[in-house]
Design an enzyme around this catalytic site. Structure first.
Site, PDB file in Angstrom:
ATOM      1  CE  LYS A  22     108.816  60.932 102.997  1.00  0.00           C
ATOM      2  NZ  LYS A  22     107.469  61.210 103.515  1.00  0.00           N
ATOM      3  CB  SER A  23     111.141  60.965 109.737  1.00  0.00           C
ATOM      4  OG  SER A  23     110.154  60.132 109.230  1.00  0.00           O
ATOM      5  NE  ARG A  27     109.997  63.416 114.164  1.00  0.00           N
ATOM      6  CZ  ARG A  27     109.234  62.720 113.334  1.00  0.00           C
ATOM      7  NH1 ARG A  27     109.394  62.838 112.026  1.00  0.00           N
ATOM      8  NH2 ARG A  27     108.298  61.913 113.794  1.00  0.00           N
ATOM      9  NE  ARG A 121      97.753  59.633 105.182  1.00  0.00           N
ATOM     10  CZ  ARG A 121      99.073  59.691 105.264  1.00  0.00           C
ATOM     11  NH1 ARG A 121      99.754  60.403 104.372  1.00  0.00           N
ATOM     12  NH2 ARG A 121      99.708  59.058 106.215  1.00  0.00           N
ATOM     13  CG  ASP A 316     106.994  54.802 106.378  1.00  0.00           C
ATOM     14  OD1 ASP A 316     105.744  54.767 106.396  1.00  0.00           O
ATOM     15  OD2 ASP A 316     107.658  55.712 106.910  1.00  0.00           O
TER      16      ASP A 316
END
Ligand code: S3P
Length: 437
Positions: A22-23, A27, A121, A316
């Protein structure tokens, strides 16, 4: 409201390829709009978070051609829209924080907003340094979404991150691409290096070294990234759920292929080693980043402590490591988890609530979690809450599989929230032989 009914006392067997990371997916998409040319990404994560980023890129003028289910070609026509763009970030902190860095130095005005969780957040951690670079940013309420980023000319700054955060570092690195002069970033501990890896792939010249102050990055802007093609490796954070599933259930043996294995993402493997988990790691390629195979089978886990300096490398994976600790012999202490309070939920609280509802002896002391292993529960039916947090929902499902009690099942409220990162989570569990409750 969706409720998942999942059977307890199960085994997991077989080989799986979990979704693209996902990260890296966020990007790669964002980099494509800075490239302004033709890029290709394959094995993109198709969770809702990344789909929102894909829509965001489309709204910036990136044309997307989907050549197969997870493979995309991205073309950019170098014309940013001249009206204010409203960008919906849903549940994704990574999208909004990195997105602010990307757009702050290009000729476009954007308003970012998101769901209730994202609106609660903190955004000041990126707003403040971006403003110091010359970005024009308004937020109402202050430091929270919605956030407006207006066109401006950026200049480089020297900035030390108060708390290690890959999102903040990456936001400033993306801003640095379009900032005039030198942008220097220090983080006391190296966090996930995906933006650095993408900079290298797109031939952006930058300096990276370890110093007395920690990890140091220097970019001299403006710089133009080159076109790229990237096959995104699979997500280690998703792999961690199936690894744990195999470890805490009987007669289990799973193999996960093509997993990203960079050091800053695999702290959970080092913790599992201390817990005497039967996990084998095979690195199959090292460039442009380490990728490999993970194998795990049923294990007698023992308790361990996690020190504050380790947390960034498993930020995570703390919910699923808490599931491991609850199934280990002895008492584990996870220390220095303050950053978990500002994730999709306050995860110190939601991990506690989840495991307590399973009968686990768990307590929060300040920002530490103390978990006594081996719960003596023999439920016929347990109803637990996901708190609309994808990682809490998946941790709940994995915990349920390891419960040793005949003919029982667990109900997980709002299980659909897993679609944030992993639509096919249940299908993949079924592939490993898990049967519904
Ligand atoms: C991410 C960084 C981490 C992590 C998040 C993804 C990223 O957040 O928790 O899920 O892609 O850079 P922080 O930077 O807030 O630690």
């Amino acid at each position: 409201m969706s409720i998942l009914k999942i059977g307890t006392n199960q085994s997991l067997n077989g080989t799986l390829v979990v979704p693209g990371d996902k990260s890296i997916s966020h990007r790669a998409l964002m980099m494509s709009c800075l490239v302004g040319g033709n890029c290709r990404v394959s094995n993109l994560n198709l969770g809702q978070d990344v789909l929102n980023t894909l829509d965001f890129m489309r709204s910036l003028g990136v044309m997307v051609d989907r050549s197969s289910h997870t493979d995309f070609a991205l073309f950019f026509d170098l014309k940013y829209p001249d009206k204010m763009l409203n960008v919906w970030c849903g549940n994704s902190g990574t999208m909004v924080r990195l997105g602010m860095g990307v757009v702050s130095g290009i000729g476009v005005d954007v308003e970012f907003d998101g769901d209730e969780s994202l609106r609660s957040r903190p955004m000041d951690r990126v707003i403040e340094p971006l403003k110091a670079m010359g970005a024009r940013i308004d937020s109402q309420p202050k430091g929270r979404l919605p956030v407006g980023v207006m066109q401006s000319k950026l200049h480089g700054i020297s900035y030390s991150l108060p708390t290690p955060s890959a999102q903040v570092k990456s936001s400033l690195m993306f801003a640095g691409v379009n900032a005039a002069g030198v942008t220097e970033i220090f983080e006391s501990k190296t966090t996930r290096r995906h933006t650095e890896e993408l900079f290298a792939l797109t031939e952006i010249e930058f300096e990276e070294k370890e110093t007395d102050l920690g990890h140091f990055i220097k970019i001299e802007g403006p710089v133009k990234p080159t076109e790229f093609s990237l096959n995104i490796p699979c997500d280690p954070s998703q792999a961690a759920f199936f690894i744990t599933g195999a470890l805490i259930t009987k007669n289990s043996d799973v193999r996960l292929e093509n997993v990203y294995l960079g050091k800053e993402r695999t702290g959970f493997l080092r913790v599992l080693e201390r817990m005497k988990a039967n996990v084998n790691v095979y690195v199959t390629s090292a460039e442009p980043f380490p990728v490999g195979v993970l194998e795990a089978c049923s294990s007698e886990l023992v308790a361990t402590d996690i020190q504050p300096y380790e947390v960034a490398d498993m930020i995570d994976e703390i919910p699923i490591l808490a599931v491991c600790a609850a199934n280990a012999s002895g008492v584990s202490r996870f220390m220095g988890l303050a950053e978990l309070r500002v994730k999709e939920t306050d995860r110190i609280l939601t991990i506690c609530e989840l495991l307590k509802s399973f009968g686990v002896d768990i307590a929060a002391e300040g920002d530490d979690l103390i978990i006594a292993g081996r719960p003596k529960v023999n439920p016929n039916r347990i109803a637990v809450d996901s708190y609309l947090d994808h990682r809490i929902a998946m941790s709940a499902a994995i915990f349920a599989l390891g419960l040793q009690s005949k003919e029982s099942f667990v109900e997980i409220k709002d299980f659909d929230c897993v679609s944030t990162s992993y639509n096919g989570f249940l299908d993949d569990l079924r592939l490993l032989g898990v049967v519904d409750g």
